[in-house]
Design a protein around this motif. Sequence first.
Motif: not given
Length: 911
Positions: A379-381, A395, A398, A451, A462, A495, A497-498, A501
């Motif tokens: 997720q997020s990737y 990742a 966004l 993106k 990342e 945005t 992603s986690d 964060k």
Amino acid sequence: MFDNSGYFCIQSRVWIIEAVLLVWLCWSTSFIGAKDVTDPVEVTALRAIKKSLNDPMNNLTNWNRGDPCTSNWTGVWCFYSKMNDGYLHVQQLQLLNMHLSGTLSPELGRLSYMTILLLNGNKLTGSLPEELGYLPNLDRIQIDQNQISGPIPISFANLNKTKHFHMNNNSISGQIPPELSRLPELVHFLLDNNNLSGYLPQEFSEMPNLLIVQLDNNHFNGSIPDSYSNMSKLLKLDLSSNQLNGTIPPGRFSENITTIDFSNNNLTGTIPANFSGLPHLQQLSLANNSLSGTVSSSIWQNRTSNGNETFVVDFQNNDLSNISGTLNLPLNVTVRLNGNPLCTNESLVQFCGSQSEEDNDALNPVNSTVDCTAVRCPQSYEISPTSLEICLCSAPLLVGYRLKSPGFSNFLAYQSMFESYLTSGLSLNLDQLKIDSVAWEEGPRLKMYLKLFPEDVNNSSEFNRSEVLRIRGMFTGWNIPDSEVFGPYELINFTLSDVYKDVIGSSSSSGVSTGALVGIVLGTIAVAVTLSAIVFLLILKNRLKKYQTISRRRKSTRISIKIDGVKDFTYGEMALATNNFNDSAEVGQGGYGKVYKGVLDDGTVVAIKRAQEGSLQGQKEFFTEIELLSRVHHRNLVSLIGYCDEEGEQMLVYEFMPNGTLRDHLSASKSKEPLSFAMRLRIALGSSKGILYLHTEANPPIFHRDIKASNILLDPKFIAKVADFGLSRLAPVPDIEGSTPAHVSTVVKGTPGYLDPEYFLTHKLTDKSDVYSLGVVFLELLTGMHPISHGKNIVREVNVSYQSGMIFSVIDNRMGSYPSECVEKFVKLALKCCQEDTDARPSMAQVVRELENIWLMMPESDTKTTESLITEPGKLVSPPSSSTPTKNPYVSSDISGSDLVSGVIPTIAPR
Ligand SMILES: *[C@@H]1O[C@H](CO)[C@@H](O)[C@H](O)[C@H]1NC(C)=O
Ligand SMILES: *[C@@H]1O[C@H](CO)[C@@H](O)[C@H](O)[C@H]1NC(C)=O
Ligand SMILES: *[C@@H]1O[C@H](CO)[C@@H](O)[C@H](O)[C@H]1NC(C)=O
Ligand SMILES: *[C@@H]1O[C@H](CO)[C@@H](O)[C@H](O)[C@H]1NC(C)=O
Ligand SMILES: *[C@@H]1O[C@H](CO)[C@@H](O)[C@H](O)[C@H]1NC(C)=O
Ligand SMILES: *[C@@H]1O[C@H](CO)[C@@H](O)[C@H](O)[C@H]1NC(C)=O
Ligand SMILES: *[C@@H]1O[C@H](CO)[C@@H](O)[C@H](O)[C@H]1NC(C)=O
Ligand SMILES: *[C@@H]1O[C@H](CO)[C@@H](O)[C@H](O)[C@H]1NC(C)=O
């Protein structure tokens, strides 16, 4: 010989001591940063700005504490290097998309260093304060997508540096001021989707740098000025959905124009063939008008562009009867002619098909050689376009992004250009960007979802923290260079992603960072250093003082000029009088520099104005100024006693006014005894006489330019003395770069709230500009209010009360009882002085005469008490100063001969 070496010894010791001190002082101030505070004027303004806003999401709660610049108030960006005045200044105010409601405070006009003001995407109501026009450094102003109503203030014509003017999607109404055509730097002019009406000013074509003009969706009427076809750089002109009539300008538009949209108006006449051969034209929309006659197909046949750009010609729903010229359509050209009489012609129906759906551009897919569809990313990737061969999951950041007024209408043709524009602007590689989607919106605007992928270094998946912060800063700080083609952009969202964060969270919540630790350690050292420096200083002070004078004298390259009646002071004398310019001797600060209270050798108390670096001027100009001031003597003007021009310092020495400024006495906060109405009237009369003298008796006449309550001083007998006249040329307004303009005469000087709106606009200074400012002072005398406070302009406020017959509700109740007919006459005079129209204002001589009439109307008891009150020793009277300035024998006599009512007011109209 011994003497010489001994002297040398002393000299070099002094040098060493000076050098050591200098180094220590520099250290201590730079590390402690004791003076790293925001300009108090701006702090007050920011508080007022917040006060007028409602902040339901509590975005601005941190505005309640600390210093705006050093405590990082949300949305406040500062210049983090100090300006000449030693303060930090607000550079940007970014309060976009914060659900703010409320109104725009006029105090915004005090953020005079500000370059960027972003308030778009809120729910602001109310009108645009004229004070916004007082921002000489504003590069970008965006208040679009709010509910602002009312007209565009004419003062906006002063926004000399503004390139981006975005006010679209509000309810702004009224005639658009033709004066805006004076804006020399304007590039993007967006006022679409408002309620503007009236005519389109032909003068707008004079703006040399205009690229994008959007005035669509308003209520403009009249015709499109022919001059609009002469705007040489124009890329886009959108005047659609108005009530424009008349014919289309026959001239040839700019060679670079891409978009012309005049649709949904009431245009008549024929379509000029001059639209043909414009090499970059992509959209020509004249739909829904009453255009008639024959269309020349050369408009779309004669394209000379690279042929890969599409060209949409939309002439639907007019009265066109025929097409001349060849009829086979070139590639990539769409012509829409349905809804015209010519569609009854069989041979032309090919142009009359119903309009196909305006499909959003499909994107050019990223080429992939390897099929990664089998790879599942966490997720997020997602699969990174930077390393498609190995199907790397990484990742992305966004970004919701919108081009607000793109200079093209077909994105496909521009996609690769856009990709390289944006990635180079962000200092990323081309393959780090993936455009996830694009969609045309009303406007037209182009919304995109971008993106951004980490660079393919060691297959990293990342971005590192600093890179995330940098990229975000590029978007939020408008640091991506402007593009003429892509036009202004806005950030919709950024945005994280986690995955990221934590990265960002840690920066704001990790408490003491390494940087802070270093700071604290250095700070502690610095305190110690400073303390020892202070001790050292105290010990050396006396010894140093002696030697300093010697060295200063020796370094001086002073040209002594004798000016009658004005003393030439040395730097040493000035330093001595002020205890070496001790902070405790400071009594004020102005644009020119600091003001100190000093005591001369002979005990005379003086006010010393010391020019700060940056407001120094050439020696010749300085002496010209002094020469002029030396010839001005009047009992209602503060006298110049002397000057100092030594050591690269320029100072002016004035008689000291122990009772301070009129402003101090009007402010409730000060524990000063309130002034009675009689005293206020007397102060008004005195000030007016002083100014009348400057206008009519001084040679050459002097316009004060900065009359305000804090420039009216009160002597021991509470006689008004006007200060700071003739200093106009001594205090040029420095611009952001710190350079001072060569010709100050064109720079609008003055204080917001007191500025004559007409002078502000025309830069033409007249005696009536002073009348206006003085009128504002009168209103302050009457109401005790500040010229601008709590978002209200005194002139407006009093006018409203006066019109509604409520004038006594705003009169300062601290002045006790007063004869109402006198107050009423005084209000009337004050408001007359503050008329927008210069000619409607009285002359200075008329002002004096009227005030004298009011004075004569006063009950004798009132005026008597005033007299006795102010001469009664020991009460309000301070010890008499021995500062009787040397009168200049050839100065014309004081026109106010007798104490108050002279009866010999000159009837000459001021020049
Ligand atoms: C405030 O912001 C500046 C610049 O972004 C930064 O250097 C500083 O560390 C921040 N200070 C605080 C207290 O967050
Ligand atoms: C501006 O207003 C128009 C008309 O109300 C609306 O269609 C459009 O979406 C608005 N644009 C923005 C960016 O809010
Ligand atoms: C255009 O409109 C204006 C104002 O609505 C009107 O005064 C003028 O007569 C009209 N001109 C033409 C040519 O219809
Ligand atoms: C047209 O655009 C080109 C490329 O951007 C530019 O070099 C040229 O100066 C422009 N022409 C005018 C008249 O502005
Ligand atoms: C413009 O044209 C529309 C539609 O033809 C018409 O309803 C409107 O009255 C016209 N407006 C003016 C000002 O002529
Ligand atoms: C269009 O191009 C043709 C051929 O080059 C030329 O003869 C004609 O004058 C052009 N028409 C216009 C209106 O420029
Ligand atoms: C222009 O037309 C050519 C040929 O039909 C087509 O390949 C190309 O994609 C078109 N360009 C655009 C931007 O639509
Ligand atoms: C950010 O903006 C884009 C483009 O408008 C949108 O598609 C996306 O859903 C938005 N994301 C969030 C988290 O609001």
